[in-house]
Motif scaffolding. Structure first.
Motif, PDB file in Angstrom:
ATOM      1  N   LEU A 177      10.783 -16.718  13.788  1.00  0.00           N
ATOM      2  CA  LEU A 177      11.455 -15.476  14.167  1.00  0.00           C
ATOM      3  C   LEU A 177      12.162 -15.661  15.506  1.00  0.00           C
ATOM      4  N   ARG A 178      13.248 -14.905  15.696  1.00  0.00           N
ATOM      5  CA  ARG A 178      14.069 -15.071  16.898  1.00  0.00           C
ATOM      6  C   ARG A 178      13.695 -14.030  17.941  1.00  0.00           C
ATOM      7  N   PRO A 179      13.178 -14.452  19.081  1.00  0.00           N
ATOM      8  CA  PRO A 179      12.744 -13.496  20.101  1.00  0.00           C
ATOM      9  C   PRO A 179      13.874 -12.645  20.654  1.00  0.00           C
ATOM     10  N   SER A 180      15.092 -13.186  20.733  1.00  0.00           N
ATOM     11  CA  SER A 180      16.215 -12.394  21.257  1.00  0.00           C
ATOM     12  C   SER A 180      16.517 -11.211  20.342  1.00  0.00           C
ATOM     13  N   LEU A 181      16.487 -11.434  19.029  1.00  0.00           N
ATOM     14  CA  LEU A 181      16.712 -10.339  18.082  1.00  0.00           C
ATOM     15  C   LEU A 181      15.534  -9.380  18.091  1.00  0.00           C
ATOM     16  N   LEU A 182      14.322  -9.908  18.142  1.00  0.00           N
ATOM     17  CA  LEU A 182      13.140  -9.051  18.210  1.00  0.00           C
ATOM     18  C   LEU A 182      13.176  -8.161  19.438  1.00  0.00           C
ATOM     19  N   GLN A 183      13.634  -8.700  20.565  1.00  0.00           N
ATOM     20  CA  GLN A 183      13.700  -7.915  21.796  1.00  0.00           C
ATOM     21  C   GLN A 183      14.597  -6.692  21.606  1.00  0.00           C
ATOM     22  N   VAL A 184      15.766  -6.908  21.017  1.00  0.00           N
ATOM     23  CA  VAL A 184      16.701  -5.799  20.774  1.00  0.00           C
ATOM     24  C   VAL A 184      16.083  -4.778  19.824  1.00  0.00           C
ATOM     25  N   LEU A 185      15.469  -5.265  18.753  1.00  0.00           N
ATOM     26  CA  LEU A 185      14.891  -4.364  17.753  1.00  0.00           C
ATOM     27  C   LEU A 185      13.725  -3.570  18.329  1.00  0.00           C
ATOM     28  N   LEU A 186      12.858  -4.219  19.081  1.00  0.00           N
ATOM     29  CA  LEU A 186      11.695  -3.528  19.651  1.00  0.00           C
ATOM     30  C   LEU A 186      12.109  -2.521  20.705  1.00  0.00           C
ATOM     31  N   GLU A 187      13.148  -2.820  21.464  1.00  0.00           N
ATOM     32  CA  GLU A 187      13.636  -1.857  22.448  1.00  0.00           C
ATOM     33  C   GLU A 187      14.321  -0.674  21.766  1.00  0.00           C
ATOM     34  N   SER A 188      14.860  -0.903  20.571  1.00  0.00           N
ATOM     35  CA  SER A 188      15.577   0.155  19.847  1.00  0.00           C
ATOM     36  C   SER A 188      14.663   1.015  18.986  1.00  0.00           C
ATOM     37  N   SER A 189      13.531   0.472  18.569  1.00  0.00           N
ATOM     38  CA  SER A 189      12.660   1.177  17.633  1.00  0.00           C
ATOM     39  C   SER A 189      12.094   2.454  18.251  1.00  0.00           C
ATOM     40  N   THR A 190      11.990   3.484  17.410  1.00  0.00           N
ATOM     41  CA  THR A 190      11.434   4.768  17.839  1.00  0.00           C
ATOM     42  C   THR A 190       9.989   4.952  17.369  1.00  0.00           C
ATOM     43  N   SER A 191       9.424   3.943  16.712  1.00  0.00           N
ATOM     44  CA  SER A 191       8.051   4.056  16.204  1.00  0.00           C
ATOM     45  C   SER A 191       7.077   3.326  17.125  1.00  0.00           C
ATOM     46  N   ILE A 192       6.283   4.074  17.858  1.00  0.00           N
ATOM     47  CA  ILE A 192       5.289   3.476  18.749  1.00  0.00           C
ATOM     48  C   ILE A 192       4.285   2.662  17.936  1.00  0.00           C
ATOM     49  N   LYS A 193       3.862   3.211  16.819  1.00  0.00           N
ATOM     50  CA  LYS A 193       2.897   2.522  15.958  1.00  0.00           C
ATOM     51  C   LYS A 193       3.443   1.178  15.498  1.00  0.00           C
TER      52      LYS A 193
END
Length: 254
Positions: A177-193
């Motif tokens: 998995l690509r950490p740079s893409l994960l970083q963007v997705l995790l910062e964008s996600s609205t689900s705390i869970k």
């Protein structure tokens, strides 16, 4: 003059509004239905007679009808090759995400393995973390979540010990998995869970990419969250998880 042959390709599902927009009036549609050149798949939805429909026909037809829809969650993970970590041996319904309300016929159309319209959406309306996969003779583009997005989508719906154990097995195989893409997705996600559970699964798997994620930029909320009853509290992400995984003693569930 518009004709059915010039406007409608085999394998597409359309409604009367789509046909009318291409100059084929209702009276002409009725004629095509009587003559067998057009058939009703379900009330108000039509196709040219032909081979059995595949689920990809349905998904692309939705985009043709103006719906913003993509294939995600476990379906996308299966496409990307993570299904062999599950070993379930059962057919999973196709998981669809859309910011719009999809028509009722999607879940009633009877195309195997069936569809599940996901009510929990861990992302706002962003296009990050998706790819287009060509399908069929005309290479119709079907949008899929990339593995990074699909794992977070999966984490957003997990509710049982068995689901966590299955997700943990899949995460063990996610070394690329690509950490740079994960970083963007995790910062964008609205689900705390979803964010907490995904990060816990990632930390547990111990892949090198996890160390490159900046947790300080991700909103993880406050307070404890119960993922599974009777689990053990993880003190970093404040979620209850199966004790055997938390303590590194997971046994096979198959």
């Amino acid at each position: 003059m518009a004709t059915l042959d010039s406007e409608l390709l085999e394998g597409l599902l359309v409604d009367r509004a789509w046909l009318k927009g291409r100059g084929i009036e209702n009276t002409t549609v009725d004629y095509y239905l009587r003559s067998g050149k057009l058939e009703a798949v379900i009330h108000g939805l039509y196709r040219k007679p032909g081979p059995p429909l595949k689920w990809q026909n349905v998904v692309y037809s939705l985009t043709l009808l103006g719906y913003d829809v993509h294939v995600g969650h476990i379906t996308a993970l299966t496409y990307h090759g993570y299904d062999h970590y599950l070993k379930l041996g059962i057919s999973q319904s196709i998981r669809l995400f859309s910011p719009q309300k999809l028509p009722r016929w999607v879940e009633r159309i009877g195309v195997k393995p069936g569809f599940s319209i996901m009510k929990i959406r861990p992302f706002p309306d962003i296009e990050v973390g998706m790819t287009e996969v060509p399908f069929g003779t005309w290479d119709w583009p079907i949008r899929y979540s990339l593995p990074e997005r699909a794992f977070i989508e999966l984490a957003s719906t997990i509710e049982t010990r068995e689901e966590i154990l299955q997700a943990n097995l899949m995460m063990e195989g996610a070394a690329n998995l690509r950490p740079s893409l994960l970083q963007v997705l995790l910062e964008s996600s609205t689900s705390i869970k979803a964010k907490r559970l995904f990060l816990w699964l990632a930390r547990t798997a111990g892949h090198a990419w996890y160390r490159h994620i900046d947790l300080s930029k991700i909103d993880l909320g406050v307070g404890k969250r119960q993922i599974v009853p009777g689990g053990k509290l993880d003190t970093e992400f404040l979620i209850t998880v199966p004790k055997e995984v938390h303590d590194g003693q997971q046994e096979s569930i198959f």
